[in-house]
Design a protein around this motif. Sequence first.
Motif, PDB file in Angstrom:
ATOM      1  N   ARG A 133       0.490  -1.362   0.059  1.00  0.00           N
ATOM      2  CA  ARG A 133      -0.010  -0.010   0.262  1.00  0.00           C
ATOM      3  C   ARG A 133       0.881   1.166  -0.714  1.00  0.00           C
ATOM      4  O   ARG A 133       0.669   2.816  -0.727  1.00  0.00           O
ATOM      5  CB  ARG A 133      -1.139  -0.107   1.630  1.00  0.00           C
ATOM      6  N   GLY A 134       1.701   1.501   1.202  1.00  0.00           N
ATOM      7  CA  GLY A 134       2.936   2.560   1.026  1.00  0.00           C
ATOM      8  C   GLY A 134       3.744   2.702   0.034  1.00  0.00           C
ATOM      9  O   GLY A 134       3.262   3.624  -0.249  1.00  0.00           O
ATOM     10  N   MET A 135       3.923   1.636  -1.004  1.00  0.00           N
ATOM     11  CA  MET A 135       4.689   1.825  -2.413  1.00  0.00           C
ATOM     12  C   MET A 135       3.903   2.202  -3.498  1.00  0.00           C
ATOM     13  O   MET A 135       4.387   2.987  -4.067  1.00  0.00           O
ATOM     14  CB  MET A 135       5.255   0.594  -2.481  1.00  0.00           C
ATOM     15  N   TYR A 136       2.909   1.940  -3.672  1.00  0.00           N
ATOM     16  CA  TYR A 136       1.436   2.194  -4.440  1.00  0.00           C
ATOM     17  C   TYR A 136       1.286   3.254  -4.595  1.00  0.00           C
ATOM     18  O   TYR A 136       1.239   4.181  -5.252  1.00  0.00           O
ATOM     19  CB  TYR A 136       0.356   1.250  -4.361  1.00  0.00           C
ATOM     20  N   GLN A 137       0.772   4.196  -3.015  1.00  0.00           N
ATOM     21  CA  GLN A 137       0.461   4.858  -2.944  1.00  0.00           C
ATOM     22  C   GLN A 137       1.949   6.528  -3.335  1.00  0.00           C
ATOM     23  O   GLN A 137       2.023   7.552  -3.492  1.00  0.00           O
ATOM     24  CB  GLN A 137       0.331   5.879  -1.262  1.00  0.00           C
ATOM     25  N   LEU A 138       3.052   5.867  -2.465  1.00  0.00           N
ATOM     26  CA  LEU A 138       4.090   6.814  -3.247  1.00  0.00           C
ATOM     27  C   LEU A 138       4.318   6.624  -4.314  1.00  0.00           C
ATOM     28  O   LEU A 138       4.158   8.017  -4.951  1.00  0.00           O
ATOM     29  CB  LEU A 138       5.614   6.403  -2.678  1.00  0.00           C
ATOM     30  N   ALA A 139       4.267   6.169  -5.149  1.00  0.00           N
ATOM     31  CA  ALA A 139       4.532   6.163  -6.674  1.00  0.00           C
ATOM     32  C   ALA A 139       3.560   6.997  -7.669  1.00  0.00           C
ATOM     33  O   ALA A 139       3.407   8.001  -8.487  1.00  0.00           O
ATOM     34  CB  ALA A 139       4.419   4.470  -7.248  1.00  0.00           C
ATOM     35  N   ILE A 140       1.686   6.853  -6.852  1.00  0.00           N
ATOM     36  CA  ILE A 140       1.386   7.786  -7.345  1.00  0.00           C
ATOM     37  C   ILE A 140       1.250   9.295  -7.146  1.00  0.00           C
ATOM     38  O   ILE A 140       1.290  10.085  -7.639  1.00  0.00           O
ATOM     39  CB  ILE A 140      -0.421   7.273  -6.737  1.00  0.00           C
ATOM     40  N   TRP A 141       2.046   9.294  -6.188  1.00  0.00           N
ATOM     41  CA  TRP A 141       1.884  10.280  -5.409  1.00  0.00           C
ATOM     42  C   TRP A 141       3.553  11.114  -6.565  1.00  0.00           C
ATOM     43  O   TRP A 141       3.339  12.609  -6.870  1.00  0.00           O
ATOM     44  CB  TRP A 141       2.510  10.783  -4.418  1.00  0.00           C
ATOM     45  N   THR A 142       4.402  10.047  -7.154  1.00  0.00           N
ATOM     46  CA  THR A 142       4.800  11.316  -7.592  1.00  0.00           C
ATOM     47  C   THR A 142       4.222  11.243  -9.120  1.00  0.00           C
ATOM     48  O   THR A 142       5.419  12.277  -9.165  1.00  0.00           O
ATOM     49  CB  THR A 142       6.019   9.704  -8.186  1.00  0.00           C
ATOM     50  N   HIS A 143       3.342  10.954  -9.735  1.00  0.00           N
ATOM     51  CA  HIS A 143       3.272  11.612 -10.951  1.00  0.00           C
ATOM     52  C   HIS A 143       1.892  12.423 -10.609  1.00  0.00           C
ATOM     53  O   HIS A 143       2.335  13.700 -11.215  1.00  0.00           O
ATOM     54  CB  HIS A 143       1.564   9.722 -11.600  1.00  0.00           C
ATOM     55  N   VAL A 144       1.230  12.344  -8.995  1.00  0.00           N
ATOM     56  CA  VAL A 144       0.711  13.822  -8.841  1.00  0.00           C
ATOM     57  C   VAL A 144       1.467  15.364  -9.014  1.00  0.00           C
ATOM     58  O   VAL A 144       1.539  16.330  -9.131  1.00  0.00           O
ATOM     59  CB  VAL A 144       0.145  13.599  -7.325  1.00  0.00           C
TER      60      VAL A 144
END
Length: 173
Positions: free
Chosen positions: A117-128
């Motif tokens: 979950r944390g890694m997925y969310q970090l990856a989304i944040w890099t795109h945001v």
Amino acid sequence: MDVLKAFLPSAEKGYLPYYLFVVSVVAMGNALQNYATLHYTRRIYNGLFVPNHALPPRTERFNPEDSTSIVKPASSTGKDAEKAKDQVSPLAARLFGTYTFMAGIIRFYASYELENRGMYQLAIWTHVIAAVHFTSELLAFKTLRFSGPQIFPFLAAYGGIIWMALQYNHYVQ
């Protein structure tokens, strides 16, 4: 070919890991190029600027050289148009390169760990963060004029956000 497959992230649940892997490698390559030359960075940040002569003069409490409004977008027909230049500097390129390398590393690790979950969310944040950055540079700061070279960063940022948001529950348990 088996050696290459062993290195790639699993596509057992879909192609999102491959997407993240590819954009991570592209990001890290782009980051390194930012340390080597300003040429490609200038193709992205192609807005032209001139000194802002409307700033008040220097006082004890204000220095026009410290103002974020020290330059303003150049008009295409104004008398300053021939003196206009971009805002790309070696420092700006290195800062952008450092951030881009960090985003690439996060996406690289996420491509292998999408169930986390944390890694997925970090990856989304890099795109945001990339989407907000490029959109603000286009609309607010005028350092981008949308043309060919700007298409990839926008597609990667917004495409990554949409794809990852749609697939969140599929990957994250």
